[in-house]
Design a protein around this motif. Structure first.
Motif, PDB file in Angstrom:
ATOM      1  N   THR A 288       0.719  -1.546   0.087  1.00 31.96           N
ATOM      2  CA  THR A 288       0.058   0.105   0.189  1.00 31.96           C
ATOM      3  C   THR A 288       0.522   0.485  -0.518  1.00 31.96           C
ATOM      4  N   LEU A 289       0.679   1.912  -0.660  1.00 32.45           N
ATOM      5  CA  LEU A 289       0.372   3.326  -0.703  1.00 32.45           C
ATOM      6  C   LEU A 289       0.222   4.968   0.124  1.00 32.45           C
ATOM      7  N   MET A 290       0.466   5.060   0.918  1.00 34.30           N
ATOM      8  CA  MET A 290       0.056   6.175   1.047  1.00 34.30           C
ATOM      9  C   MET A 290      -0.730   7.969   0.922  1.00 34.30           C
ATOM     10  N   PRO A 291      -1.771   8.066   0.775  1.00 35.85           N
ATOM     11  CA  PRO A 291      -1.581   9.466  -0.098  1.00 35.85           C
ATOM     12  C   PRO A 291      -1.092  10.269   0.078  1.00 35.85           C
ATOM     13  N   GLU A 292      -0.844  11.610  -0.007  1.00 40.99           N
ATOM     14  CA  GLU A 292      -0.353  12.622   0.749  1.00 40.99           C
ATOM     15  C   GLU A 292      -1.564  13.015   1.516  1.00 40.99           C
ATOM     16  N   GLN A 293      -2.071  13.679   1.961  1.00 35.97           N
ATOM     17  CA  GLN A 293      -3.482  14.184   2.020  1.00 35.97           C
ATOM     18  C   GLN A 293      -3.451  12.988   3.829  1.00 35.97           C
ATOM     19  N   ARG A 294      -3.390  11.480   3.290  1.00 40.58           N
ATOM     20  CA  ARG A 294      -3.615  10.687   4.506  1.00 40.58           C
ATOM     21  C   ARG A 294      -2.310  11.147   5.335  1.00 40.58           C
ATOM     22  N   ARG A 295      -1.349  10.946   5.090  1.00 36.84           N
ATOM     23  CA  ARG A 295      -0.160  11.565   5.556  1.00 36.84           C
ATOM     24  C   ARG A 295      -0.138  12.920   6.406  1.00 36.84           C
TER      25      ARG A 295
ATOM     26  N   ILE B 218       7.440   2.578  -9.119  1.00 41.11           N
ATOM     27  CA  ILE B 218       7.677   2.352 -10.231  1.00 41.11           C
ATOM     28  C   ILE B 218       6.374   2.965 -11.443  1.00 41.11           C
ATOM     29  N   ASP B 219       5.180   3.413 -10.587  1.00 42.06           N
ATOM     30  CA  ASP B 219       4.437   4.067 -11.906  1.00 42.06           C
ATOM     31  C   ASP B 219       4.882   5.815 -11.793  1.00 42.06           C
ATOM     32  N   ALA B 220       5.114   5.514 -10.610  1.00 41.32           N
ATOM     33  CA  ALA B 220       5.608   7.951 -10.399  1.00 41.32           C
ATOM     34  C   ALA B 220       6.238   7.722  -8.483  1.00 41.32           C
ATOM     35  N   PRO B 221       6.940   8.627  -8.835  1.00 38.05           N
ATOM     36  CA  PRO B 221       8.058   8.932  -7.426  1.00 38.05           C
ATOM     37  C   PRO B 221       6.737   8.898  -6.273  1.00 38.05           C
ATOM     38  N   PRO B 222       6.380   8.345  -4.869  1.00 42.24           N
ATOM     39  CA  PRO B 222       6.082   8.497  -4.039  1.00 42.24           C
ATOM     40  C   PRO B 222       5.775  10.044  -3.061  1.00 42.24           C
ATOM     41  N   PRO B 223       4.765  10.285  -2.711  1.00 44.06           N
ATOM     42  CA  PRO B 223       4.249  11.324  -2.103  1.00 44.06           C
ATOM     43  C   PRO B 223       5.618  11.573  -0.721  1.00 44.06           C
ATOM     44  N   PRO B 224       6.229  13.022  -0.634  1.00 48.53           N
ATOM     45  CA  PRO B 224       6.921  13.355   0.121  1.00 48.53           C
ATOM     46  C   PRO B 224       6.654  12.151   1.480  1.00 48.53           C
ATOM     47  N   SER B 225       7.715  12.746   2.444  1.00 43.63           N
ATOM     48  CA  SER B 225       8.026  11.579   4.141  1.00 43.63           C
ATOM     49  C   SER B 225       6.951  12.185   4.233  1.00 43.63           C
ATOM     50  N   LEU B 226       6.680  11.476   5.353  1.00 43.11           N
ATOM     51  CA  LEU B 226       6.569  11.997   7.174  1.00 43.11           C
ATOM     52  C   LEU B 226       7.588  13.435   7.485  1.00 43.11           C
ATOM     53  N   LYS B 227       8.425  13.009   7.214  1.00 46.98           N
ATOM     54  CA  LYS B 227       9.408  13.329   8.142  1.00 46.98           C
ATOM     55  C   LYS B 227       9.508  14.593   6.619  1.00 46.98           C
ATOM     56  N   SER B 228       9.431  14.692   5.709  1.00 51.68           N
ATOM     57  CA  SER B 228       9.011  16.367   5.158  1.00 51.68           C
ATOM     58  C   SER B 228       8.735  17.471   5.742  1.00 51.68           C
TER      59      SER B 228
END
Length: 469
Positions: A258-265, A290-300
């Motif tokens: 699973t990839l957590m989207p930016e809003q959920r983060r 693979i498909d696209a870079p993930p949202p920014p990390s929580l740390k960011s």
């Protein structure tokens, strides 16, 4: 004249006993394992065991298998043996689950098809570039000893630059080099959390297959997931500050992908900041998109020093380097660095210099491009095989990166039994039960390690086993 096969087994076991490598009270390998090891049928193994029992060296114990009862010294002497075997269960660190131990053993056996191994295929190892980088490092070597407590300064600077390119603004003084993310979790568990603390985490979670927090006296409290990751509506208010922490793997989650989207983060960060709940962010799969870079990390998006950020080269480059890192407030990093010095006096200087060269030279980013291309091909091949051979018996979501596809089998199948049947056919898979999946119907499928032909063959064999019921 060659010895009979059973005699070879007898000699092998006697040698293990005589050297005290197999202590009195310990269990010997099963008949199946011995038959496989010596490439004989089980009747040959039984003949060997019968002879050892007649000699008084072993005996069968109900519920425990075949146990070492004596060695040559105890048979000749008057006194009972004193050995470490009685201490095996006395340590404070809990043992892994039996199934996890079995999987760990089989993952190093080249005869098994690895359908779940969380490691890049040897085909993706950049051997020539690694040789070149090692040569470059060796040409610049000077006499070296122990590194600084936080790790080699050049490597920490390279990690800080690497993280800056990914949206995390950090100084080298806030970076601790560790021997992989698992060591980071161990240091955190013994250095920053008190006994009786609660570790919130996703359900399912890779951490459930470990004992790192439980052995340090913490309690795991799983929080259900949905298609966007950890469900915030299922979190409960933290009443006692300082005794809780959240562990999360929001980017290409292990085991679900699973990839957590930016809003959920952002919502998760807001909840944790309000409740003063510190976060351990495991971000080791970030570069495997693979498909696209993930949202920014929580740390960011961490403005209060609330997030400890874990990264590693084990998943993307080589687990053999044993290089990972923790990023956090300087006071926390100093505490963890002191504990690391107490445990191993620092990671290998050579590994740190090689890792720094990979990051600083640009070779790492070039390598990632090749890895993503290979993972794209492998993901497509596994999805096609799943549709062909398991399409009527399972369902899954398409991961956007990482290593894993979380496969849900229909109710007619039990993953525990499927694991045993697959193991007997030389196929290793990871049942969802070791990650505390909601029920026993899940398996973690990896497209990263086995060859393309092996992946298809393994999934075909699973389909055949499921048809057999």
């Amino acid at each position: 004249m060659s010895k009979p096969k059973y005699a070879v087994i007898v000699e092998y076991i006697k040698d293990k006993i005589a050297k005290a490598e197999w202590a009195i009270g310990s269990q010997i390998p099963s008949q199946r394992e011995l038959a496989s090891q010596f490439q004989v049928n089980r009747s040959t193994v039984i003949t060997a065991l019968d002879e050892l029992m007649a000699d008084g060296l072993i005996e069968g114990v109900a519920g425990k298998g075949t146990i070492i009862t004596n060695n040559t010294w105890t048979l000749m002497g008057r006194h009972a043996a004193v050995n470490w075997n009685d201490n095996v269960a006395l340590g404070i660190h809990q043992a892994s689950m039996n199934m996890v131990q079995e999987i760990n053993e089989a993952e190093s056996d080249p005869h098994f098809i690895q359908l779940s191994k969380g490691e890049l295929s040897p085909d993706m190892f950049p051997l020539q570039t690694m040789k070149s980088i090692v040569r470059n490092v060796s040409e610049k070597l000077i006499p070296f000893g122990y590194e600084e407590p936080q790790g080699n300064r050049f490597l920490r600077e390279s990690i800080a630059d690497y993280l800056s390119e990914r949206g995390v603004d950090v100084s080298p003084s806030s970076v601790l080099v560790v021997s992989g993310a698992l060591q980071a979790l161990h240091l955190i568990s013994i250095g920053l959390l008190q006994q009786g603390s609660t570790v919130f985490l996703e359900k399912p979670s890779y951490v459930q297959s470990l004992s790192v927090f439980q052995s340090a006296g913490m309690t795991l409290k799983p929080i259900p997931m949905d298609a966007e990751g950890l469900r915030l509506d299922m979190t409960s208010p933290v009443k006692q500050k300082g005794k809780h922490v959240l562990y999360t793997n929001p980017t290409f989650h292990n085991p679900t992908g699973t990839l957590m989207p930016e809003q959920r983060r952002r919502e998760l960060m807001a909840v944790c900041e309000k409740q003063q709940l510190p976060i351990i962010e495991d971000d080791v799969y970030r570069d495997l998109w693979i498909d696209a870079p993930p949202p920014p990390s929580l740390k960011s998006n961490d403005n209060y020093g609330n997030v400890l950020h874990l990264g590693s080269l084990s998943k993307t480059l080589s687990p053999g380097l044993r290089i990972g890192w923790v990023v956090g407030p300087e006071s926390v990093i100093s505490r963890l660095a002191d504990l690391k010095m107490q445990s191993d006096y620092g990671s290998s200087t050579l590994s740190q210099l090689v890792a720094a060269e990979w990051l600083a030279s640009g070779a790492y980013d070039d390598h990632l491009g090749h890895v993503r291309n290979d993972l794209t091909i492998r993901r497509r091949a596994v999805l096609e095989a799943l549709e062909t051979y398991l399409g009527d018996d399972a369902e899954w979501e398409i991961p956007r990166g990482g290593f894993f596809i979380w496969v849900r089998l229909n109710a007619a199948h039990h993953t525990g039994r499927l694991f045993q049947k697959a193991y007997a056919r030389g196929i290793i898979l990871n049942p969802g039960s070791i990650y505390a999946a909601p029920n026993g119907q899940y398996i973690r499928m990896s497209y990263a390690n086995a060859g393309l032909e092996e992946l298809e063959e393994g999934i075909y064999q699973l389909g055949q086993l499921m048809k057999q019921g």
